[in-house]
Motif scaffolding. Structure first.
Motif, PDB file in Angstrom:
ATOM      1  N   GLY A  59      -2.171  -5.792   1.827  1.00  0.00           N
ATOM      2  CA  GLY A  59      -1.352  -5.955   3.017  1.00  0.00           C
ATOM      3  C   GLY A  59      -0.024  -6.634   2.777  1.00  0.00           C
ATOM      4  N   ASP A  60       0.526  -6.534   1.562  1.00  0.00           N
ATOM      5  CA  ASP A  60       1.792  -7.210   1.278  1.00  0.00           C
ATOM      6  C   ASP A  60       2.874  -6.231   0.817  1.00  0.00           C
ATOM      7  OD1 ASP A  60       0.976  -6.591  -1.305  1.00  0.00           O
ATOM      8  OD2 ASP A  60       0.471  -8.654  -1.834  1.00  0.00           O
ATOM      9  N   GLU A  61       2.783  -4.993   1.265  1.00  0.00           N
ATOM     10  CA  GLU A  61       3.722  -3.981   0.802  1.00  0.00           C
ATOM     11  C   GLU A  61       5.167  -4.257   1.223  1.00  0.00           C
ATOM     12  OE1 GLU A  61       1.466  -1.973   4.287  1.00  0.00           O
ATOM     13  OE2 GLU A  61       1.183  -3.626   2.882  1.00  0.00           O
ATOM     14  N   ALA A  62       5.364  -5.058   2.271  1.00  0.00           N
ATOM     15  CA  ALA A  62       6.720  -5.353   2.739  1.00  0.00           C
ATOM     16  C   ALA A  62       7.386  -6.465   1.936  1.00  0.00           C
ATOM     17  CB  ALA A  62       6.692  -5.736   4.219  1.00  0.00           C
ATOM     18  N   LEU A  63       6.633  -7.152   1.094  1.00  0.00           N
ATOM     19  CA  LEU A  63       7.179  -8.266   0.319  1.00  0.00           C
ATOM     20  C   LEU A  63       7.533  -7.814  -1.099  1.00  0.00           C
ATOM     21  CD1 LEU A  63       4.630 -11.084   1.285  1.00  0.00           C
ATOM     22  CD2 LEU A  63       6.859 -10.569   2.341  1.00  0.00           C
ATOM     23  N   PRO A  64       8.711  -8.166  -1.596  1.00  0.00           N
ATOM     24  CA  PRO A  64       9.027  -7.856  -2.993  1.00  0.00           C
ATOM     25  C   PRO A  64       8.013  -8.524  -3.914  1.00  0.00           C
ATOM     26  CG  PRO A  64      10.999  -8.534  -1.814  1.00  0.00           C
ATOM     27  CD  PRO A  64       9.830  -8.839  -0.918  1.00  0.00           C
ATOM     28  N   ARG A  65       7.418  -7.745  -4.795  1.00  0.00           N
ATOM     29  CA  ARG A  65       6.420  -8.308  -5.697  1.00  0.00           C
ATOM     30  C   ARG A  65       7.059  -8.637  -7.043  1.00  0.00           C
ATOM     31  NH1 ARG A  65       0.215  -6.689  -6.586  1.00  0.00           N
ATOM     32  NH2 ARG A  65       0.490  -6.261  -4.363  1.00  0.00           N
ATOM     33  N   ALA A  66       6.844  -9.861  -7.495  1.00  0.00           N
ATOM     34  CA  ALA A  66       7.264 -10.239  -8.840  1.00  0.00           C
ATOM     35  C   ALA A  66       6.208  -9.711  -9.804  1.00  0.00           C
ATOM     36  CB  ALA A  66       7.392 -11.750  -8.957  1.00  0.00           C
ATOM     37  N   ILE A  67       6.621  -8.868 -10.743  1.00  0.00           N
ATOM     38  CA  ILE A  67       5.684  -8.310 -11.715  1.00  0.00           C
ATOM     39  C   ILE A  67       6.215  -8.575 -13.115  1.00  0.00           C
ATOM     40  CG2 ILE A  67       4.854  -6.543 -10.114  1.00  0.00           C
ATOM     41  CD1 ILE A  67       6.530  -4.491 -11.595  1.00  0.00           C
ATOM     42  N   LYS A  68       5.283  -8.758 -14.045  1.00  0.00           N
ATOM     43  CA  LYS A  68       5.741  -9.039 -15.415  1.00  0.00           C
ATOM     44  C   LYS A  68       4.689  -8.660 -16.435  1.00  0.00           C
ATOM     45  CE  LYS A  68       3.806 -12.893 -17.562  1.00  0.00           C
ATOM     46  NZ  LYS A  68       3.572 -13.143 -18.997  1.00  0.00           N
ATOM     47  N   CYS A  69       5.160  -8.251 -17.579  1.00  0.00           N
ATOM     48  CA  CYS A  69       4.331  -8.049 -18.762  1.00  0.00           C
ATOM     49  C   CYS A  69       5.290  -7.880 -19.935  1.00  0.00           C
ATOM     50  CB  CYS A  69       3.450  -6.805 -18.626  1.00  0.00           C
ATOM     51  SG  CYS A  69       2.258  -6.627 -19.981  1.00  0.00           S
TER      52      CYS A  69
END
Length: 398
Positions: free
Chosen positions: A249-259
């Motif tokens: 339910g957080d599709e409206a928030l920019p997600r910080a992703i990393k690898c």
């Protein structure tokens, strides 16, 4: 709990030695058969209980073929190069059958609810850089902003959503076992079942080399993968991200992703998320190599029958140089927002660096957000991972 002394990068803990001997004894005594690392056998185990259509749902035929080809090449490399210990062989079997199972389970979800794989999400914030350059700290600080979000460790390693959501329990149990086998685990990376963490599990589910080359000596598979278009891997990654965003339910928030693998494959990732903002981390190259070798050696020590420190050092020196080159090549063609941060500057004044990063990314700076970020900083500042520098210093003195 404090970790035991680690006298050498390739040190093995007693539980790992005992587990390896126990598995070998079971095979030698005929109690259980040694599972072959053959694609057909692994596929028969991993796909059990699924419909054949689950392999294809939501994916192009080229993406289906890519996974099958990666499995075949990885198995060939494991059998011919890795010199796995009994424990390492068992872990390889478990991880590959798990990847096949997740592949089918995700396909079944997309067959039944295809809209999940195409969920509209806010453009993500990509944390890109070599391993050991502060990517985890930056990642968690940015994700701590209430206007952003991040991926839980349990969601990364168990990407198939279910109700009730038992993934935190499964991840907690897995981490408990991992800490017994490798008691230095938390000095290498601060883990937690529901903590924000990198999406390496999603890459592993598509058979990217990211997690496998950190455990096993598989140079042929690694070189082959480096030369291959990673587009199918990141198409799967994007579907998983969109599905995770929809179910959390957080599709409206920019997600910080990393690898760290992103640094090697950045064009393919940006092709999936062209409006993403990018944060690039930097650190002294020798410090990065020393820390990376320590991490890799810790994982390979109990999974290989003959792990060699000089080989690990040479391979990761090559690997880090390749990734550095690819980062700069990709960014030279990227027209979006980019912020760069130095490891030492982040350690010296994290607030100043976060403020500078936000300015470069054109993210509004709010006092309430900074307070939440500060809470995450205080939490991470007391972790066991702070012991790692002293471990490396002792290795150099030995």
């Amino acid at each position: 709990m404090a970790s035991p002394p680690r006298p050498h990068p390739l040190a093995r803990a007693k539980p790992a030695i005992w587990a390896d001997r126990a598995v070998q004894a079971l095979w030698d005594g005929g109690v259980t058969a040694k599972p072959p690392l053959e694609p057909e056998f692994l596929w028969s185990v991993g796909s059990r209980g699924f419909d054949s259509e689950d392999e294809h749902a939501g994916r192009s035929e080229a993406e289906v073929e890519d996974f099958r080809t990666r499995l075949d090449r990885l198995c060939t490399s494991l059998r011919g190069e890795a010199n796995l210990s009994a424990l390492g062989h068992t872990m390889a079997y478990g991880q590959l059958t798990s990847a096949i199972r997740k592949r089918h389970a995700l396909g079944r979800i997309w067959r039944e609810s295809p809209e999940l794989a195409t969920t509209e999400i806010a453009p993500p914030i990509l944390i890109v850089g070599q391993m050991r350059t502060g990517t985890t700290r930056i990642h968690r600080l940015i994700a701590a902003d209430p206007r952003h979000t991040g991926t839980r460790f349990c969601n990364s390693h168990y990407p198939v959503p279910a109700k009730p959501d038992l993934r935190p329990l499964k991840a907690g149990a897995a981490l408990a076992i991992a800490r017994r086998i490798n008691p230095w685990l938390d000095t290498l990376h601060p883990f937690g079942a529901t903590r924000i963490d990198e999406e390496i599990g999603w890459l592993a589910a598509a058979l990217s080399p990211a997690t496998f080359e950190a455990q096993w000596h598989i140079p042929e598979f690694v070189r082959w993968s480096e030369a291959r278009d990673p587009g199918p891997v990141y198409a799967e990654f994007a579907r998983i991200l969109r599905t995770d965003a929809a179910t959390m339910g957080d599709e409206a928030l920019p997600r910080a992703i990393k690898c760290p693998q992103f640094s090697e494959d950045l064009p393919a990732l940006l092709a999936q998320f062209p409006e993403a903002r990018v944060v690039v981390t930097h650190r002294d190259s020798q410090a990065v190599l020393d820390s990376s070798v320590s991490l890799i050696a810790s994982q390979m020590a109990f999974q290989s029958g003959q792990a060699d420190l000089a080989t690990i050092q040479a391979e990761w020196g090559r690997k880090l140089a390749l990734r550095e080159k690819r980062i700069e090549q990709a960014l030279s063609e990227f027209e979006g927002h980019v912020a760069r941060v130095e490891f030492e500057a982040l350690g010296a004044d994290w607030r100043r660096e976060i403020i500078r990063i936000y300015a470069a990314l054109e993210i509004e700076q709010l006092p309430a957000a900074l307070a939440e970020i500060e809470r995450e900083y205080e939490r991470s500042n007391t972790g066991a991972h702070r012991e790692h520098r002293s471990q490396i210093a002792r290795f150099a003195e030995a």
